[in-house]
Design a protein around this motif. Structure first.
Motif, PDB file in Angstrom:
ATOM      1  N   MET A  86       0.849  -1.187   0.000  1.00  0.00           N
ATOM      2  CA  MET A  86       0.000   0.000   0.000  1.00  0.00           C
ATOM      3  C   MET A  86       0.887   1.240   0.000  1.00  0.00           C
ATOM      4  O   MET A  86       1.870   1.306   0.723  1.00  0.00           O
ATOM      5  N   ASN A  87       0.536   2.217  -0.812  1.00  0.00           N
ATOM      6  CA  ASN A  87       1.272   3.469  -0.853  1.00  0.00           C
ATOM      7  C   ASN A  87       0.904   4.325   0.343  1.00  0.00           C
ATOM      8  O   ASN A  87      -0.161   4.171   0.940  1.00  0.00           O
ATOM      9  N   ALA A  88       1.780   5.275   0.663  1.00  0.00           N
ATOM     10  CA  ALA A  88       1.497   6.196   1.762  1.00  0.00           C
ATOM     11  C   ALA A  88       0.349   7.110   1.363  1.00  0.00           C
ATOM     12  O   ALA A  88       0.229   7.511   0.207  1.00  0.00           O
ATOM     13  N   LEU A  89      -0.474   7.431   2.335  1.00  0.00           N
ATOM     14  CA  LEU A  89      -1.588   8.339   2.088  1.00  0.00           C
ATOM     15  C   LEU A  89      -1.100   9.776   2.211  1.00  0.00           C
ATOM     16  O   LEU A  89      -0.229  10.078   3.022  1.00  0.00           O
ATOM     17  N   SER A  90      -1.656  10.657   1.395  1.00  0.00           N
ATOM     18  CA  SER A  90      -1.339  12.076   1.529  1.00  0.00           C
ATOM     19  C   SER A  90      -2.359  12.707   2.471  1.00  0.00           C
ATOM     20  O   SER A  90      -3.526  12.318   2.477  1.00  0.00           O
ATOM     21  N   HIS A  91      -1.919  13.651   3.265  1.00  0.00           N
ATOM     22  CA  HIS A  91      -2.779  14.303   4.252  1.00  0.00           C
ATOM     23  C   HIS A  91      -2.924  15.786   3.950  1.00  0.00           C
ATOM     24  O   HIS A  91      -1.977  16.426   3.506  1.00  0.00           O
ATOM     25  N   ALA A  92      -4.088  16.293   4.242  1.00  0.00           N
ATOM     26  CA  ALA A  92      -4.338  17.731   4.232  1.00  0.00           C
ATOM     27  C   ALA A  92      -5.142  18.026   5.495  1.00  0.00           C
ATOM     28  O   ALA A  92      -6.199  17.429   5.712  1.00  0.00           O
ATOM     29  N   VAL A  93      -4.628  18.900   6.328  1.00  0.00           N
ATOM     30  CA  VAL A  93      -5.313  19.283   7.566  1.00  0.00           C
ATOM     31  C   VAL A  93      -5.585  20.778   7.485  1.00  0.00           C
ATOM     32  O   VAL A  93      -4.655  21.572   7.291  1.00  0.00           O
ATOM     33  N   VAL A  94      -6.849  21.129   7.614  1.00  0.00           N
ATOM     34  CA  VAL A  94      -7.255  22.540   7.535  1.00  0.00           C
ATOM     35  C   VAL A  94      -8.356  22.800   8.555  1.00  0.00           C
ATOM     36  O   VAL A  94      -8.963  21.862   9.097  1.00  0.00           O
ATOM     37  N   ALA A  95      -8.623  24.066   8.795  1.00  0.00           N
ATOM     38  CA  ALA A  95      -9.765  24.435   9.624  1.00  0.00           C
ATOM     39  C   ALA A  95     -11.032  23.922   8.949  1.00  0.00           C
ATOM     40  O   ALA A  95     -11.166  24.006   7.725  1.00  0.00           O
ATOM     41  N   ALA A  96     -11.936  23.389   9.745  1.00  0.00           N
ATOM     42  CA  ALA A  96     -13.189  22.829   9.215  1.00  0.00           C
ATOM     43  C   ALA A  96     -14.154  23.963   8.878  1.00  0.00           C
ATOM     44  O   ALA A  96     -15.174  24.162   9.543  1.00  0.00           O
ATOM     45  N   LYS A  97     -13.805  24.691   7.820  1.00  0.00           N
ATOM     46  CA  LYS A  97     -14.609  25.819   7.365  1.00  0.00           C
ATOM     47  C   LYS A  97     -14.901  25.635   5.888  1.00  0.00           C
ATOM     48  O   LYS A  97     -14.048  25.171   5.123  1.00  0.00           O
ATOM     49  N   LEU A  98     -16.086  26.042   5.479  1.00  0.00           N
ATOM     50  CA  LEU A  98     -16.499  25.866   4.089  1.00  0.00           C
ATOM     51  C   LEU A  98     -15.555  26.530   3.091  1.00  0.00           C
ATOM     52  O   LEU A  98     -15.416  26.057   1.972  1.00  0.00           O
ATOM     53  N   GLU A  99     -14.871  27.578   3.504  1.00  0.00           N
ATOM     54  CA  GLU A  99     -13.939  28.233   2.579  1.00  0.00           C
ATOM     55  C   GLU A  99     -12.750  27.340   2.214  1.00  0.00           C
ATOM     56  O   GLU A  99     -12.046  27.599   1.245  1.00  0.00           O
ATOM     57  N   ASN A 100     -12.532  26.259   2.957  1.00  0.00           N
ATOM     58  CA  ASN A 100     -11.447  25.321   2.667  1.00  0.00           C
ATOM     59  C   ASN A 100     -11.905  24.101   1.869  1.00  0.00           C
ATOM     60  O   ASN A 100     -11.091  23.242   1.515  1.00  0.00           O
ATOM     61  N   LEU A 101     -13.186  24.038   1.566  1.00  0.00           N
ATOM     62  CA  LEU A 101     -13.749  22.875   0.881  1.00  0.00           C
ATOM     63  C   LEU A 101     -13.110  22.642  -0.487  1.00  0.00           C
ATOM     64  O   LEU A 101     -12.690  21.526  -0.807  1.00  0.00           O
ATOM     65  N   GLU A 102     -13.020  23.668  -1.294  1.00  0.00           N
ATOM     66  CA  GLU A 102     -12.500  23.514  -2.650  1.00  0.00           C
ATOM     67  C   GLU A 102     -11.069  22.969  -2.643  1.00  0.00           C
ATOM     68  O   GLU A 102     -10.727  22.096  -3.449  1.00  0.00           O
ATOM     69  N   ALA A 103     -10.237  23.446  -1.730  1.00  0.00           N
ATOM     70  CA  ALA A 103      -8.853  22.974  -1.655  1.00  0.00           C
ATOM     71  C   ALA A 103      -8.798  21.487  -1.292  1.00  0.00           C
ATOM     72  O   ALA A 103      -7.981  20.736  -1.846  1.00  0.00           O
ATOM     73  N   LEU A 104      -9.660  21.048  -0.390  1.00  0.00           N
ATOM     74  CA  LEU A 104      -9.677  19.634  -0.008  1.00  0.00           C
ATOM     75  C   LEU A 104     -10.174  18.746  -1.146  1.00  0.00           C
ATOM     76  O   LEU A 104      -9.623  17.669  -1.389  1.00  0.00           O
ATOM     77  N   ILE A 105     -11.192  19.195  -1.866  1.00  0.00           N
ATOM     78  CA  ILE A 105     -11.712  18.426  -2.993  1.00  0.00           C
ATOM     79  C   ILE A 105     -10.639  18.327  -4.088  1.00  0.00           C
ATOM     80  O   ILE A 105     -10.452  17.273  -4.699  1.00  0.00           O
ATOM     81  N   SER A 106      -9.913  19.405  -4.305  1.00  0.00           N
ATOM     82  CA  SER A 106      -8.817  19.391  -5.281  1.00  0.00           C
ATOM     83  C   SER A 106      -7.716  18.424  -4.844  1.00  0.00           C
ATOM     84  O   SER A 106      -7.132  17.724  -5.676  1.00  0.00           O
ATOM     85  N   HIS A 107      -7.433  18.389  -3.556  1.00  0.00           N
ATOM     86  CA  HIS A 107      -6.430  17.465  -3.014  1.00  0.00           C
ATOM     87  C   HIS A 107      -6.833  16.016  -3.306  1.00  0.00           C
ATOM     88  O   HIS A 107      -6.007  15.208  -3.746  1.00  0.00           O
ATOM     89  N   VAL A 108      -8.090  15.687  -3.081  1.00  0.00           N
ATOM     90  CA  VAL A 108      -8.600  14.338  -3.351  1.00  0.00           C
ATOM     91  C   VAL A 108      -8.479  14.019  -4.840  1.00  0.00           C
ATOM     92  O   VAL A 108      -7.993  12.950  -5.225  1.00  0.00           O
ATOM     93  N   ALA A 109      -8.906  14.944  -5.695  1.00  0.00           N
ATOM     94  CA  ALA A 109      -8.873  14.711  -7.141  1.00  0.00           C
ATOM     95  C   ALA A 109      -7.446  14.513  -7.635  1.00  0.00           C
ATOM     96  O   ALA A 109      -7.181  13.607  -8.432  1.00  0.00           O
TER      97      ALA A 109
END
Length: 143
Positions: free
Chosen positions: A1-24
């Motif tokens: 299994m490859n290492a997972l990448s992490h993104a930790v941000v404040a749980a605020k809607l303004e950070n949603l797009e960055a997290l979705i981009s990270h997943v994609a």
């Protein structure tokens, strides 16, 4: 299994797009096609909006998104937060056959996540809610 990448941000809607981009981006790097990536983005967005909207009281907190390929040509998204304990899988499935004017509000997001993903798991561990979403590379609807 490859290492997972992490993104930790404040749980605020303004950070949603960055997290979705990270997943994609992680799914694209793992060789997933655009259809699978879209499904991952929709499922992640549904789960993250719930965390960002309901997990924390006024003091706020963080959300951690870990994602990447796993064994058997699958991709995993693990969303964790230290908000109020909540198991979205324990919620009663909405009655989608009822007239829209008679339906109770809520529940459609987790239903959508369950339909899009091959496997969805929840656990509460060390004071954290952990929602795990898994999808195979080559899946046909209804599998």
């Amino acid at each position: 299994m490859n290492a997972l990448s992490h993104a930790v941000v404040a749980a605020k809607l303004e950070n949603l797009e960055a997290l979705i981009s990270h997943v994609a981006e992680s799914a694209r790097d793992a060789g997933f096609d655009s259809k699978r990536i879209s499904e991952l983005q929709i499922a992640a967005e549904e789960a993250l909006v719930n965390v960002m909207s309901y997990a924390y009281e006024s003091e706020g907190g963080d959300v951690d998104v870990a994602c990447g390929p796993t064994e058997h040509d699958r991709f995993m998204i693990e969303i964790s937060d230290k908000g109020a304990p909540f198991d979205p899988l324990s919620a009663v499935e909405p009655d989608t056959s009822a007239d829209v004017t008679e339906r109770k509000i809520g529940g459609l997001g987790i239903l959508l996540i369950r339909k899009l993903m091959d496997e969805v798991r929840y656990r509460h561990e060390d004071g954290k809610n952990i929602l795990t979403l898994l999808i195979r590379k080559g899946r046909n609807p209804g599998d």
